[in-house]
Design a protein around this motif. Structure first.
Motif, PDB file in Angstrom:
ATOM      1  N   PRO A 155      -8.682 -54.609   5.966  1.00 19.80           N
ATOM      2  CA  PRO A 155      -7.896 -55.555   5.170  1.00 19.80           C
ATOM      3  C   PRO A 155      -8.421 -56.986   5.343  1.00 19.80           C
ATOM      4  N   LYS A 156      -8.204 -57.799   4.311  1.00 24.31           N
ATOM      5  CA  LYS A 156      -8.664 -59.190   4.341  1.00 24.31           C
ATOM      6  C   LYS A 156      -7.453 -60.111   4.368  1.00 24.31           C
ATOM      7  N   LEU A 157      -7.468 -61.048   5.297  1.00 24.99           N
ATOM      8  CA  LEU A 157      -6.386 -61.998   5.467  1.00 24.99           C
ATOM      9  C   LEU A 157      -6.867 -63.392   5.090  1.00 24.99           C
ATOM     10  N   SER A 158      -6.086 -64.087   4.282  1.00 21.19           N
ATOM     11  CA  SER A 158      -6.410 -65.471   3.928  1.00 21.19           C
ATOM     12  C   SER A 158      -5.229 -66.350   4.274  1.00 21.19           C
ATOM     13  N   PHE A 159      -5.496 -67.640   4.431  1.00 22.73           N
ATOM     14  CA  PHE A 159      -4.456 -68.576   4.849  1.00 22.73           C
ATOM     15  C   PHE A 159      -4.224 -69.599   3.751  1.00 22.73           C
ATOM     16  N   MET A 160      -2.957 -69.969   3.598  1.00 18.76           N
ATOM     17  CA  MET A 160      -2.557 -70.835   2.499  1.00 18.76           C
ATOM     18  C   MET A 160      -1.892 -72.101   3.008  1.00 18.76           C
ATOM     19  N   SER A 161      -2.296 -72.562   4.171  1.00 22.88           N
ATOM     20  CA  SER A 161      -1.777 -73.810   4.728  1.00 22.88           C
ATOM     21  C   SER A 161      -2.902 -74.521   5.464  1.00 22.88           C
ATOM     22  N   ARG A 166       6.820 -81.674  14.522  1.00 23.35           N
ATOM     23  CA  ARG A 166       7.927 -82.613  14.386  1.00 23.35           C
ATOM     24  C   ARG A 166       8.818 -82.619  15.623  1.00 23.35           C
ATOM     25  N   ALA A 167       9.721 -83.609  15.665  1.00 23.95           N
ATOM     26  CA  ALA A 167      10.546 -83.813  16.859  1.00 23.95           C
ATOM     27  C   ALA A 167      11.429 -82.606  17.167  1.00 23.95           C
ATOM     28  N   ARG A 168      11.867 -81.908  16.116  1.00 25.12           N
ATOM     29  CA  ARG A 168      12.760 -80.771  16.327  1.00 25.12           C
ATOM     30  C   ARG A 168      12.060 -79.433  16.138  1.00 25.12           C
ATOM     31  N   ALA A 169      10.769 -79.442  16.102  1.00 23.44           N
ATOM     32  CA  ALA A 169      10.031 -78.191  15.914  1.00 23.44           C
ATOM     33  C   ALA A 169      10.257 -77.257  17.095  1.00 23.44           C
ATOM     34  N   THR A 170      10.423 -75.983  16.813  1.00 24.30           N
ATOM     35  CA  THR A 170      10.636 -74.979  17.865  1.00 24.30           C
ATOM     36  C   THR A 170       9.577 -73.887  17.848  1.00 24.30           C
ATOM     37  N   ALA A 171       8.628 -73.986  16.900  1.00 23.40           N
ATOM     38  CA  ALA A 171       7.663 -72.903  16.760  1.00 23.40           C
ATOM     39  C   ALA A 171       6.415 -73.404  16.049  1.00 23.40           C
ATOM     40  N   LEU A 172       5.347 -72.631  16.174  1.00 18.92           N
ATOM     41  CA  LEU A 172       4.174 -72.798  15.334  1.00 18.92           C
ATOM     42  C   LEU A 172       4.355 -71.927  14.097  1.00 18.92           C
ATOM     43  N   TRP A 173       3.713 -72.267  13.010  1.00 23.15           N
ATOM     44  CA  TRP A 173       3.852 -71.464  11.805  1.00 23.15           C
ATOM     45  C   TRP A 173       2.590 -71.562  10.972  1.00 23.15           C
ATOM     46  N   LEU A 174       2.391 -70.579  10.155  1.00 23.38           N
ATOM     47  CA  LEU A 174       1.301 -70.592   9.179  1.00 23.38           C
ATOM     48  C   LEU A 174       1.627 -69.617   8.060  1.00 23.38           C
ATOM     49  N   PHE A 175       1.077 -69.899   6.882  1.00 23.56           N
ATOM     50  CA  PHE A 175       1.259 -69.026   5.723  1.00 23.56           C
ATOM     51  C   PHE A 175       0.007 -68.165   5.562  1.00 23.56           C
ATOM     52  N   ALA A 176       0.231 -66.868   5.407  1.00 21.40           N
ATOM     53  CA  ALA A 176      -0.889 -65.932   5.294  1.00 21.40           C
ATOM     54  C   ALA A 176      -0.680 -65.018   4.091  1.00 21.40           C
ATOM     55  N   ASN A 177      -1.777 -64.457   3.630  1.00 25.92           N
ATOM     56  CA  ASN A 177      -1.764 -63.550   2.486  1.00 25.92           C
ATOM     57  C   ASN A 177      -2.746 -62.421   2.770  1.00 25.92           C
ATOM     58  N   CYS A 178      -2.293 -61.175   2.544  1.00 26.61           N
ATOM     59  CA  CYS A 178      -3.152 -60.012   2.771  1.00 26.61           C
ATOM     60  C   CYS A 178      -3.462 -59.362   1.428  1.00 26.61           C
ATOM     61  N   ASN A 179      -4.691 -58.881   1.251  1.00 22.38           N
ATOM     62  CA  ASN A 179      -5.089 -58.302  -0.037  1.00 22.38           C
ATOM     63  C   ASN A 179      -4.510 -56.912  -0.284  1.00 22.38           C
ATOM     64  N   GLU A 180      -3.875 -56.318   0.719  1.00 20.40           N
ATOM     65  CA  GLU A 180      -3.212 -55.031   0.590  1.00 20.40           C
ATOM     66  C   GLU A 180      -2.038 -55.018   1.551  1.00 20.40           C
ATOM     67  N   ALA A 216       3.513 -57.487   2.033  1.00 17.15           N
ATOM     68  CA  ALA A 216       3.228 -56.804   0.777  1.00 17.15           C
ATOM     69  C   ALA A 216       1.897 -57.315   0.237  1.00 17.15           C
ATOM     70  N   PRO A 217       1.223 -56.563  -0.618  1.00 18.78           N
ATOM     71  CA  PRO A 217      -0.091 -56.983  -1.133  1.00 18.78           C
ATOM     72  C   PRO A 217      -0.004 -58.296  -1.903  1.00 18.78           C
ATOM     73  N   ASP A 218      -0.940 -59.197  -1.606  1.00 19.21           N
ATOM     74  CA  ASP A 218      -1.100 -60.458  -2.341  1.00 19.21           C
ATOM     75  C   ASP A 218       0.209 -61.233  -2.429  1.00 19.21           C
ATOM     76  N   THR A 219       0.957 -61.236  -1.344  1.00 17.07           N
ATOM     77  CA  THR A 219       2.213 -61.977  -1.286  1.00 17.07           C
ATOM     78  C   THR A 219       2.175 -62.926  -0.102  1.00 17.07           C
ATOM     79  N   ARG A 220       2.456 -64.209  -0.356  1.00 15.13           N
ATOM     80  CA  ARG A 220       2.426 -65.194   0.713  1.00 15.13           C
ATOM     81  C   ARG A 220       3.603 -64.973   1.653  1.00 15.13           C
ATOM     82  N   ALA A 221       3.332 -65.000   2.946  1.00 16.93           N
ATOM     83  CA  ALA A 221       4.382 -64.817   3.944  1.00 16.93           C
ATOM     84  C   ALA A 221       4.223 -65.874   5.030  1.00 16.93           C
ATOM     85  N   LYS A 222       5.353 -66.307   5.565  1.00 16.43           N
ATOM     86  CA  LYS A 222       5.336 -67.309   6.633  1.00 16.43           C
ATOM     87  C   LYS A 222       5.447 -66.615   7.976  1.00 16.43           C
ATOM     88  N   LEU A 223       4.445 -66.829   8.821  1.00 13.08           N
ATOM     89  CA  LEU A 223       4.445 -66.281  10.171  1.00 13.08           C
ATOM     90  C   LEU A 223       4.935 -67.367  11.124  1.00 13.08           C
TER      91      LEU A 223
END
Length: 411
Positions: A300-306, A313-327, A356-363
């Motif tokens: 599978p191929k993973l791409s990033f959208m951020s 930020r001052a109230r941040a509690t986590a790291l995050w990134l947006f990812a998309n998988c081709n399947e 899900a395929p080709d759907t942006r998700a926030k990790l």
């Protein structure tokens, strides 16, 4: 009878009446089938989003118990107005789903998908076996209760509780495993069809209203060789009928003639009665033709959208990134924090989710409070802070790939 003797009887009658007036009532769910959405087709699969929302007076609570042979007996636990509960036994079953992206307990029967010609003839149905019920989508609900993913990764569980709180929906996205109806050009040639979604089809679950348990859409299906495409034509919430029948279903007409003779002393009467009965032939269900699973050996191929630069930020509690998988793929991610000028490294929490395929998700990678404090202190001191996020990606065929995403944290 004296007044003194009447008094106990009067008090007793009052207590009985009051007890009846304040008897606990059932707070039942109301399962509302949402209109199928995100309609598409690929290969021999007709895919769509499905969602069921609880708009009732109380939660839908399903309790599974007594496991035997991979199945549990499913009961409905009804909340009462006085805070007690009432159990309706044996309304279904739970089975442990082992397929990719699941590994948890599914309640069945719950939601079913059907494909019909416009004349009502059914030509396809789903291949899904039950659902893991949970408070996934808020529709005005405030407190999520069912959030443990149906004892995921616990096939040895002795009991399971899952369900839907009031004001929450359970949504399954198009493209997830088994979230489709299998079709082929022989059984489903090009033309207009109706996709019907039905929740609680046998009314085994007790609820306030069964009239909103169905929704449908009219679609046009076309073929290019063995690959289908689908176009949404009309949405029909609350109805199993969507579109006008262009070809009425076959009918059978039976005519019966009865002759009787009535004789009196003066005359003879002959009465002939003709009765015509027209019946509609029952719908025929064509056998499902499920496309064979290909021998996929491509990772599978993973791409990033951020951006690779992330503001902490001052109230941040986590790291995050947006990812998309081709399947459809399952991702496990963990971050490592690197502080400039220091040999110290810190590990974030581990996040696992199915895309899900080709759907942006926030990790989202949660951070301990002490780690968040260390990041803010380093940034205030103008020391560089970086996070290397390692993502392991697995597809349905077992192909695996590992990707490292480098993030630069800023104030």
């Amino acid at each position: 009878m004296t007044a003194r003797r009447l008094l106990p009887l009067t008090v007793t009658a009052f207590l009985l009446t009051a007890g009846q007036a304040f008897a606990a009532t059932q707070l039942l769910p109301d399962l509302v089938e949402q209109t199928p959405a995100t309609i598409s087709a690929s290969g021999g699969q007709l895919t769509f989003d499905s969602e069921v929302v609880n708009h009732g007076n109380g939660p839908l609570t399903i309790h599974g118990h007594n496991p035997s042979g991979g199945l549990m007996t499913a009961d409905q636990v009804i909340t009462m107005s006085d805070g007690s509960t009432q159990t309706v036994g044996g309304i279904g079953q739970l089975h442990y789903e082992t397929s990719f992206g699941h590994q948890h307990w599914h309640f069945m029967p719950f939601n079913h998908y059907e494909l019909h010609k416009l004349d009502g003839t059914q030509v396809g149905s789903d291949v899904k076996q039950g659902f893991c019920l949970g408070d996934n989508e808020s529709h005005g609900g405030l407190n999520r209760v069912f959030t443990d993913w149906c004892r995921q990764n616990h096939p040895e569980a002795l009991d399971v509780t899952e369900g839907l709180s009031v004001g929450f929906g359970d949504k399954y996205q198009a493209g997830l495993e088994k979230q489709y109806i299998p079709i082929n050009p022989t059984q489903v040639p090009a033309g207009d069809y109706t996709i019907v979604h039905r929740v609680n089809p046998n009314h085994a679950v007790h609820e306030t209203n069964y009239g909103n348990n169905v929704a449908s859409v009219e679609v046009h299906i076309s073929w290019s060789g063995s690959s289908a495409s689908a176009q949404l034509l009309k949405s029909c919430p609350g109805s199993a009928v969507c579109g006008s029948p262009t070809n009425p279903p076959p009918t059978t007409t039976t005519t019966t003639t009865t002759t009787s003779t009535h004789t009196t002393s003066t005359s003879t009467h002959v009465v002939t009665t003709t009765t015509t009965t027209t019946t509609t032939a029952p719908p025929t269900l064509a056998p499902n033709v499920i496309p064979p699973i290909s021998n996929d050996s491509v990772a599978p191929k993973l791409s990033f959208m951020s951006s690779s630069s992330q503001r902490f930020r001052a109230r941040a509690t986590a790291l995050w990134l947006f990812a998309n998988c081709n399947e459809e793929c399952r991702i496990t991610a963990q971050g490592t924090l690197l502080f400039g000028g220091s040999a110290r490294t810190l590990k974030s929490g581990v996040t696992t989710m199915t895309l899900a395929p080709d759907t942006r998700a926030k990790l989202v990678l949660p951070l301990r409070r002490s780690y968040r404090t260390a990041i803010r202190r380093a940034l205030l001191q103008h020391r560089p802070v970086r996070a290397n996020v390692t993502l392991t990606v697995l597809d349905e065929s077992g192909n695996r790939t590992t990707v490292v995403r480098h993030l630069k944290l800023t104030r």
